[in-house]
Design a protein around this motif. Structure first.
Motif, PDB file in Angstrom:
ATOM      1  N   MET A 261       0.844  -1.207   0.000  1.00 53.80           N
ATOM      2  CA  MET A 261       0.000   0.000   0.000  1.00 53.80           C
ATOM      3  C   MET A 261       0.869   1.243   0.000  1.00 53.80           C
ATOM      4  SD  MET A 261      -2.986  -1.160   2.683  1.00 53.80           S
ATOM      5  CE  MET A 261      -3.891   0.391   2.734  1.00 53.80           C
ATOM      6  N   LYS A 262       1.927   1.200   0.792  1.00 50.86           N
ATOM      7  CA  LYS A 262       2.825   2.355   0.888  1.00 50.86           C
ATOM      8  C   LYS A 262       3.576   2.603  -0.421  1.00 50.86           C
ATOM      9  CE  LYS A 262       2.238   4.067   4.920  1.00 50.86           C
ATOM     10  NZ  LYS A 262       1.703   5.452   4.979  1.00 50.86           N
ATOM     11  N   GLN A 263       3.765   1.525  -1.182  1.00 50.59           N
ATOM     12  CA  GLN A 263       4.520   1.667  -2.438  1.00 50.59           C
ATOM     13  C   GLN A 263       3.680   2.266  -3.566  1.00 50.59           C
ATOM     14  OE1 GLN A 263       6.247  -2.113  -3.559  1.00 50.59           O
ATOM     15  NE2 GLN A 263       7.312  -2.304  -1.593  1.00 50.59           N
ATOM     16  N   ASP A 264       2.358   2.256  -3.378  1.00 51.18           N
ATOM     17  CA  ASP A 264       1.499   2.754  -4.450  1.00 51.18           C
ATOM     18  C   ASP A 264       0.990   4.155  -4.095  1.00 51.18           C
ATOM     19  OD1 ASP A 264      -0.135   1.796  -6.973  1.00 51.18           O
ATOM     20  OD2 ASP A 264      -1.516   2.919  -5.672  1.00 51.18           O
ATOM     21  N   ALA A 265       0.978   5.032  -5.096  1.00 50.78           N
ATOM     22  CA  ALA A 265       0.579   6.419  -4.857  1.00 50.78           C
ATOM     23  C   ALA A 265      -0.829   6.503  -4.293  1.00 50.78           C
ATOM     24  CB  ALA A 265       0.682   7.210  -6.164  1.00 50.78           C
ATOM     25  N   ASN A 266      -1.709   5.588  -4.711  1.00 48.99           N
ATOM     26  CA  ASN A 266      -3.099   5.605  -4.224  1.00 48.99           C
ATOM     27  C   ASN A 266      -3.347   4.555  -3.137  1.00 48.99           C
ATOM     28  OD1 ASN A 266      -3.769   7.563  -6.219  1.00 48.99           O
ATOM     29  ND2 ASN A 266      -3.754   5.880  -7.724  1.00 48.99           N
ATOM     30  N   GLU A 267      -2.276   4.049  -2.588  1.00 48.07           N
ATOM     31  CA  GLU A 267      -2.373   2.963  -1.604  1.00 48.07           C
ATOM     32  C   GLU A 267      -3.192   1.791  -2.147  1.00 48.07           C
ATOM     33  OE1 GLU A 267      -3.484   4.234   2.350  1.00 48.07           O
ATOM     34  OE2 GLU A 267      -1.515   5.160   2.669  1.00 48.07           O
ATOM     35  N   ASP A 268      -3.085   1.574  -3.468  1.00 49.96           N
ATOM     36  CA  ASP A 268      -3.848   0.496  -4.093  1.00 49.96           C
ATOM     37  C   ASP A 268      -3.013  -0.777  -4.099  1.00 49.96           C
ATOM     38  OD1 ASP A 268      -5.314  -1.248  -5.563  1.00 49.96           O
ATOM     39  OD2 ASP A 268      -5.283  -0.075  -7.428  1.00 49.96           O
ATOM     40  N   VAL A 269      -3.347  -1.666  -3.189  1.00 49.42           N
ATOM     41  CA  VAL A 269      -2.518  -2.852  -3.019  1.00 49.42           C
ATOM     42  C   VAL A 269      -2.717  -3.839  -4.183  1.00 49.42           C
ATOM     43  CG1 VAL A 269      -4.198  -3.996  -1.537  1.00 49.42           C
ATOM     44  CG2 VAL A 269      -1.816  -4.617  -1.350  1.00 49.42           C
ATOM     45  N   ARG A 270      -3.888  -3.810  -4.790  1.00 49.82           N
ATOM     46  CA  ARG A 270      -4.116  -4.691  -5.946  1.00 49.82           C
ATOM     47  C   ARG A 270      -3.169  -4.359  -7.082  1.00 49.82           C
ATOM     48  NH1 ARG A 270      -9.626  -7.202  -6.581  1.00 49.82           N
ATOM     49  NH2 ARG A 270     -10.623  -6.906  -4.570  1.00 49.82           N
ATOM     50  N   ALA A 271      -2.937  -3.061  -7.265  1.00 53.41           N
ATOM     51  CA  ALA A 271      -2.029  -2.646  -8.338  1.00 53.41           C
ATOM     52  C   ALA A 271      -0.639  -3.220  -8.126  1.00 53.41           C
ATOM     53  CB  ALA A 271      -1.977  -1.114  -8.408  1.00 53.41           C
TER      54      ALA A 271
END
Ligand SMILES: [Fe+2]
Ligand SMILES: [Fe+2]
Length: 468
Positions: A261-271
């Motif tokens: 989540m932290k790695q994604d700009a939108n905290e989108d863990v699926r991405a």
């Protein structure tokens, strides 16, 4: 104790030829069951497993590579206690039962069969998981749990063969005939008929359903029927590892989810290919609620009878309680009456399932606190939680009614409308399954889970726990 015996044991089996013959007759049927219903695709692989070789607190286990069908499923009981007494109930203080008391024969057999049935059931539920393991470390832990559940079956079968004669032998045969999830010959308890076909299910199962096992075994470890108490005490030693697998497994999933989540700009863990927290929460809701059913009805004459007879005590009966008769007290719980929740007072002995369930819930909450710490440590404000014990129940006072996660009574329509918010959906399960690609290179781990803090028994995570 001789590990080379066909049936390693510390119960002097060699001196009881009749029992030895009966168990040796059951052994090939057990092995047939294991080959048919045990872990699929790995029967000829070397797995670094611990085998119980003793019951002493030091060095009770031996670690080495074993092919699972060659695992030494033994019979181990804690040593008898001189002058053991019935520790609770109407016969409190009487000498412990060394044989089955005639008047309690049926309930005692039922208790043992019900416990015994869960052991092979879980092996059946988990038999496909090896094919999608996130690491060799996890694969080995799965198989460790599986062989020990097999040994727990042996433990109950020993009691059936050793103490119940003909009908005990018939029950032992039937334990190999029922099948998890089979509509014609299902396992006895519903949680053990639910599919456990992805690793999030597996971790939730070992966290919540194996933990029910801990509480059932703890209550039976208090039993006035001493062979049962001694058997369960040793089973608890192994059970601790199963819960460790579930608790740390979920913790590692949560930790990884937080990282992604932290790695994604939108905290989108699926991405990022991880498991979203809302799916994890729905899996928790599912397995927690099914596991609560395993404790039985909130108000139960069986629980009163088992306690009165000295067969099944409370969790840590000797340590936590001073009144072991419990003939007087009452317990107040919420029941549905005229379409609303209202308190009802019942005799304490009739509420002992609920008392045991309460201890279990407290234990589960500790797991949740650990996982929530992992979320907080990652700087996230989201939290996981346990649903109300009334939510999604199929047995007891709350079955047949609908409750939200807070335990408020709601209509069937509202429950159905919100079902997909609260319980795993087909899409959730498909998404989770889509992530379950096997990782079998030593030292590697799937993307959706964090590596463990340590390996097994001093070995590093990179160790080749299973030789493929
Ligand atoms: Fe077990
Ligand atoms: Fe277990």
């Amino acid at each position: 104790m001789n590990l080379n015996d066909r049936i390693p044991n510390n119960v002097n089996l060699a001196e009881d030829k009749k029992l030895q013959r009966a168990l040796e007759k059951w052994l090939p049927n057990y092995l047939d069951w294991w080959r048919e219903m045990g872990p699929e695709g790995f029967q000829d692989k070397d797995v670094w497993l611990r085998t119980a070789v003793d019951v002493g607190s030091e060095g009770w286990a031996h670690f080495d590579y074993v092919k699972m069908p060659d695992y030494r499923w033994g019979i181990f009981l804690e040593p008898p206690q001189p002058d053991a007494k019935v520790g609770f109930g109407d016969n409190y203080g009487a000498p412990a039962y060394q044989e089955v008391p005639g008047e309690f024969r049926n309930p005692l057999r039922r208790i043992i069969v019900t416990q015994g049935d869960t052991e092979p059931a879980s092996v059946e539920q988990q038999r496909q998981l090896g094919k999608t393991c996130p690491s060799l470390y996890d694969l080995r832990n799965l198989f460790q749990v599986n062989v020990e559940e097999g040994r727990h079956l042996w433990a109950m079968v020993y009691l059936l063969h050793g103490y119940f004669g003909r009908d005990g032998r018939d029950e032992a045969d039937a334990l190999l005939e029922r099948r998890s999830g089979n509509p014609d010959k299902p396992r006895i308890l519903e949680a053990f008929n639910q599919p456990c076909d992805d690793w999030l299910n597996f971790f939730a199962f070992t966290m919540f359903t194996d933990r029910d096992g801990k509480y059932q075994l703890s209550a039976l470890a208090e039993s006035g029927f001493e062979p049962l108490a001694r058997t369960c005490k040793f089973m608890l030693t192994e059970e601790a590892h199963h819960m460790f697998v579930g608790d740390t497994g979920l913790n590692r999933v949560v930790k990884r989810t937080a990282q992604l989540m932290k790695q994604d700009a939108n905290e989108d863990v699926r991405a990022k290919g991880g498991i979203p927290l809302d799916i994890i929460q729905r899996y928790i809701n599912f397995w927690f609620s099914y596991s609560l059913d395993l404790f039985g009805g909130e108000i139960s004459s069986n629980s009163a009878d088992f306690f009165a007879a000295g067969l099944k005590g409370r969790f840590k009966e000797q340590d936590l309680y001073s009144d072991h008769v419990a003939g007087e007290g009452t317990f107040t719980l919420m029941v549905v009456e005229d379409g609303k929740l209202s308190p009802r007072e019942v005799p304490l002995r009739n509420a002992l399932n609920e008392v045991l369930r309460g201890e279990y819930v407290k234990d589960c909450e500790k797991g949740l606190a650990r996982w929530n710490k992992a979320l907080a440590d990652a700087g996230l404000s989201e939290q996981l939680y346990l649903p109300s014990t009334r939510f999604h129940r199929h047995l007891g006072e709350y079955a047949g009614h609908n409750f939200d996660l807070h335990g408020s009574l709601i209509s069937n329509e509202e429950f159905e409308q919100r079902r997909s918010e609260w319980l795993p959906t087909i899409e959730d399960r498909e998404y989770v399954r889509s992530l379950m690609q096997p990782v079998t290179e030593p030292g590697k781990i799937a993307n959706w889970i964090a590596p463990p803090a340590a390996g097994v028994k001093g070995k590093p995570f990179e160790f080749e726990y299973v030789r493929l």
